[in-house]
Design a protein around this motif. Structure first.
Motif, PDB file in Angstrom:
ATOM      1  N   PHE A 139       0.684  -1.199  -0.174  1.00  0.00           N
ATOM      2  CA  PHE A 139      -0.021   0.007   0.047  1.00  0.00           C
ATOM      3  C   PHE A 139       1.023   1.341  -0.063  1.00  0.00           C
ATOM      4  CE2 PHE A 139      -2.870  -3.370   1.782  1.00  0.00           C
ATOM      5  CZ  PHE A 139      -3.952  -3.281   1.079  1.00  0.00           C
ATOM      6  N   GLY A 140       2.038   1.051   0.229  1.00  0.00           N
ATOM      7  CA  GLY A 140       3.066   2.326   0.266  1.00  0.00           C
ATOM      8  C   GLY A 140       3.107   3.238  -0.914  1.00  0.00           C
ATOM      9  N   GLN A 141       3.055   4.407  -0.567  1.00  0.00           N
ATOM     10  CA  GLN A 141       3.352   5.482  -1.581  1.00  0.00           C
ATOM     11  C   GLN A 141       4.576   6.295  -1.450  1.00  0.00           C
ATOM     12  OE1 GLN A 141       1.309   5.976  -4.098  1.00  0.00           O
ATOM     13  NE2 GLN A 141      -0.701   4.951  -3.388  1.00  0.00           N
ATOM     14  N   PRO A 142       5.267   6.773  -2.507  1.00  0.00           N
ATOM     15  CA  PRO A 142       4.996   6.589  -3.892  1.00  0.00           C
ATOM     16  C   PRO A 142       5.191   5.113  -4.613  1.00  0.00           C
ATOM     17  CG  PRO A 142       7.087   7.746  -3.860  1.00  0.00           C
ATOM     18  CD  PRO A 142       6.712   7.328  -2.300  1.00  0.00           C
ATOM     19  N   ARG A 143       4.650   4.809  -5.704  1.00  0.00           N
ATOM     20  CA  ARG A 143       4.870   3.836  -6.333  1.00  0.00           C
ATOM     21  C   ARG A 143       4.507   3.889  -7.808  1.00  0.00           C
ATOM     22  NH1 ARG A 143       0.459   0.384  -3.554  1.00  0.00           N
ATOM     23  NH2 ARG A 143       0.446  -1.127  -5.262  1.00  0.00           N
ATOM     24  N   GLY A 144       5.079   3.045  -8.604  1.00  0.00           N
ATOM     25  CA  GLY A 144       4.665   3.345 -10.142  1.00  0.00           C
ATOM     26  C   GLY A 144       5.534   2.845 -11.085  1.00  0.00           C
ATOM     27  N   ILE A 145       5.321   3.088 -12.335  1.00  0.00           N
ATOM     28  CA  ILE A 145       6.272   2.684 -13.540  1.00  0.00           C
ATOM     29  C   ILE A 145       6.454   3.724 -14.447  1.00  0.00           C
ATOM     30  CG2 ILE A 145       6.655   1.146 -15.680  1.00  0.00           C
ATOM     31  CD1 ILE A 145       4.669  -0.908 -14.306  1.00  0.00           C
ATOM     32  N   GLU A 146       7.609   4.321 -14.649  1.00  0.00           N
ATOM     33  CA  GLU A 146       7.708   5.373 -15.486  1.00  0.00           C
ATOM     34  C   GLU A 146       9.222   5.357 -16.142  1.00  0.00           C
ATOM     35  OE1 GLU A 146       7.545   9.067 -13.129  1.00  0.00           O
ATOM     36  OE2 GLU A 146       9.722   8.910 -12.637  1.00  0.00           O
ATOM     37  N   GLU A 147       9.298   6.071 -17.309  1.00  0.00           N
ATOM     38  CA  GLU A 147      10.697   6.004 -18.041  1.00  0.00           C
ATOM     39  C   GLU A 147      11.765   7.024 -17.333  1.00  0.00           C
ATOM     40  OE1 GLU A 147      11.359   6.660 -22.414  1.00  0.00           O
ATOM     41  OE2 GLU A 147      10.115   4.970 -22.076  1.00  0.00           O
ATOM     42  N   ARG A 148      12.945   6.315 -17.035  1.00  0.00           N
ATOM     43  CA  ARG A 148      13.985   7.358 -16.237  1.00  0.00           C
ATOM     44  C   ARG A 148      15.334   6.919 -17.038  1.00  0.00           C
ATOM     45  NH1 ARG A 148      13.200   6.450  -9.927  1.00  0.00           N
ATOM     46  NH2 ARG A 148      11.112   7.176  -9.806  1.00  0.00           N
ATOM     47  N   ASP A 149      16.341   7.925 -16.601  1.00  0.00           N
ATOM     48  CA  ASP A 149      17.600   7.680 -17.310  1.00  0.00           C
ATOM     49  C   ASP A 149      18.341   6.621 -16.205  1.00  0.00           C
ATOM     50  OD1 ASP A 149      17.682   9.161 -19.443  1.00  0.00           O
ATOM     51  OD2 ASP A 149      17.775  10.677 -18.163  1.00  0.00           O
ATOM     52  N   THR A 150      18.869   5.570 -16.797  1.00  0.00           N
ATOM     53  CA  THR A 150      19.354   4.626 -15.933  1.00  0.00           C
ATOM     54  C   THR A 150      20.871   4.260 -16.301  1.00  0.00           C
ATOM     55  OG1 THR A 150      18.949   2.569 -16.996  1.00  0.00           O
ATOM     56  CG2 THR A 150      17.292   3.541 -15.557  1.00  0.00           C
ATOM     57  N   GLN A 151      21.763   3.733 -15.379  1.00  0.00           N
ATOM     58  CA  GLN A 151      22.963   3.019 -16.228  1.00  0.00           C
ATOM     59  C   GLN A 151      22.757   2.217 -17.431  1.00  0.00           C
ATOM     60  OE1 GLN A 151      25.287   0.192 -13.780  1.00  0.00           O
ATOM     61  NE2 GLN A 151      23.405  -0.006 -12.352  1.00  0.00           N
ATOM     62  N   TRP A 152      21.790   1.837 -17.794  1.00  0.00           N
ATOM     63  CA  TRP A 152      21.616   1.067 -18.887  1.00  0.00           C
ATOM     64  C   TRP A 152      20.760   1.842 -20.058  1.00  0.00           C
ATOM     65  CZ3 TRP A 152      20.229  -0.783 -13.939  1.00  0.00           C
ATOM     66  CH2 TRP A 152      21.132  -1.776 -13.480  1.00  0.00           C
ATOM     67  N   GLY A 153      20.937   3.080 -19.991  1.00  0.00           N
ATOM     68  CA  GLY A 153      20.088   4.002 -20.769  1.00  0.00           C
ATOM     69  C   GLY A 153      18.679   4.251 -20.247  1.00  0.00           C
ATOM     70  N   ARG A 154      18.090   5.067 -21.128  1.00  0.00           N
ATOM     71  CA  ARG A 154      16.543   5.499 -20.887  1.00  0.00           C
ATOM     72  C   ARG A 154      15.650   4.316 -21.124  1.00  0.00           C
ATOM     73  NH1 ARG A 154      14.465   9.745 -18.798  1.00  0.00           N
ATOM     74  NH2 ARG A 154      12.357  10.359 -19.257  1.00  0.00           N
TER      75      ARG A 154
END
Ligand code: NAD
Length: 357
Positions: A139-154
């Motif tokens: 139930f914890g917030q925040p939560r989600g799926i989104e595009e980000r810059d990572t060490q493996w690229g966007r």
């Protein structure tokens, strides 16, 4: 006590009828208890268009306890998510704010062969898992799926938040310490404090509570070790208390040690010990209407109802002893049947429990 009875769908109807007959037998013996019936799940969708109708919510809120059978079935599987029977179940749990889920896993010696573990490892097993049900990473917030810059690229990342407030830990801790005090006096708190700050706080809060319960012996275990110990030497445990996610996994693991889904009751309690009591199994559409379902998980849920919401330990123990007696007599429904025992139907099992009472 005012009890809201919700048979639900499938075998829910048959098994709650037997649990109700057991409670009525005790009423004949002086237990003060009243029943109101309500709809939930598929049958509620058929009657009102909603899986959790307002009338059911009203009765459930007014009652001291709720006895629930099971919901769901193939008839409603193609409905949109919001109208599915399971929504009714989540709806009533959220509506009532039941944060403490209690699941005993008991292996009666007569059923020792039903377990996938060796009889000597599990025979006589009697443990209680107390799982926090309304917080944690689920139930914890925040939560989600989104595009980000990572060490493996966007790319897409997914994240959840594991979070517990001190008071949230304390209220589930109280339920667990009190349950342990009424049982074998041993409480094992399960966390992952070596890696997760959230569960480091969990351990600190539970440890601080121990002074209030001098009769309970508190221990701590990391969740990975607990998962291992549950299959290695499960009888070392009396009561286990843990958060929502670890409890989800460990309670399923513990219940399967007994090998008999038709035998396992559960209780979900709020802060005032108002509770929702139900068997751990579902509506079993494959055997619904045939009069062969095992009613013992629901009858044992009724015993939990008397223990926790009715503060009536004596009648709870009477029901549990009656169940032990019918098993010792060799009576078995199909799910726990083995050669040399006597196969009975749902109603005959109910009759036998009442006779044993
Ligand atoms: P299930 O627990 O209903 O059945 C699994 C198997 O166990 C079946 O073979 C069934 O015949 C047997 N079984 C279950 N309870 C039994 C009993 N008391 N006596 C004898 N045998 C028993 O799980 P499932 O088949 O995955 O789900 C069937 C339906 O129940 C689905 O619609 C599901 O969504 C629903 N469900 C409801 C609940 C609930 O109401 N709490 C929980 C789980 C599943």
């Amino acid at each position: 006590m005012k009890v809201c009875v919700i048979p639900g769908d499938g075998i829910g109807v048959e098994i709650t009828a037997e649990a109700l007959r057991v409670l009525e037998a005790l009423r004949g013996d002086g237990l003060k208890i009243e029943f109101e019936h309500a709809l939930l799940g598929g049958c509620a969708v058929d009657a009102t268009g909603k899986p959790y109708p307002e009338a059911t919510s009203k009765l459930a809120r007014e009652a001291d306890a709720i006895l629930l059978g099971a919901v769901g079935g193939p008839k409603w599987d193609t409905l949109p998510r919001e109208q599915r029977p399971e929504r009714g179940l989540l709806g009533i749990r959220a509506d009532l704010g039941v944060f403490a889920n209690l699941r005993p896993a008991i292996l009666y010696p007569e059923l020792a062969n039903a377990s996938s573990l060796k009889p000597e490892v599990v025979s006589g097993l009697d443990i209680l898992i107390v799982r926090e049900l309304t917080g944690d990473i689920y139930f914890g917030q925040p939560r989600g799926i989104e595009e980000r810059d990572t060490q493996w690229g966007r790319q897409r990342v997914g994240w959840n938040t594991m979070i517990y407030a001190e008071e949230e830990i304390r209220r589930i801790g109280r339920v667990a310490f009190e349950a342990a005090g009424k049982r074998g006096g041993k409480l094992c708190s399960v966390d992952k404090m070596n890696v997760l700050e959230c569960t480091q706080l969990w351990r600190e809060v539970i440890t601080a509570m121990a002074a209030e319960y001098p009769d309970v012996e508190l221990s701590h275990m990391l969740v990975d070790n607990a998962a291992m110990q549950l299959v290695k030497a499960p009888k070392q445990f009396d009561v286990i208390v843990t958060g929502n996610m670890f409890g989800d996994i460990l309670s399923d693991e513990a219940s399967m040690l007994t090998g008999s889904i038709g035998m396992l009751p559960s209780a979900s309690l709020d802060a005032n010990n108002k509770g929702l009591y139900e068997p751990s199994h579902g509506s079993a559409p494959d055997i619904a209407g045939k009069g062969v379902a095992n009613p013992l998980a629901t009858i044992l849920s009724a015993a939990m109802l008397l223990r926790y919401s009715g503060e009536d330990e004596a009648n709870a123990v009477r029901i549990e002893n009656a169940v032990r007696k019918v098993l010792a007599q060799g009576l078995r429904t199909g799910d726990i049947y083995e050669a040399g025992t006597q196969r009975v139907g749902t109603k005959e099992m109910g009759d036998a429990v009442i006779a044993a009472l």
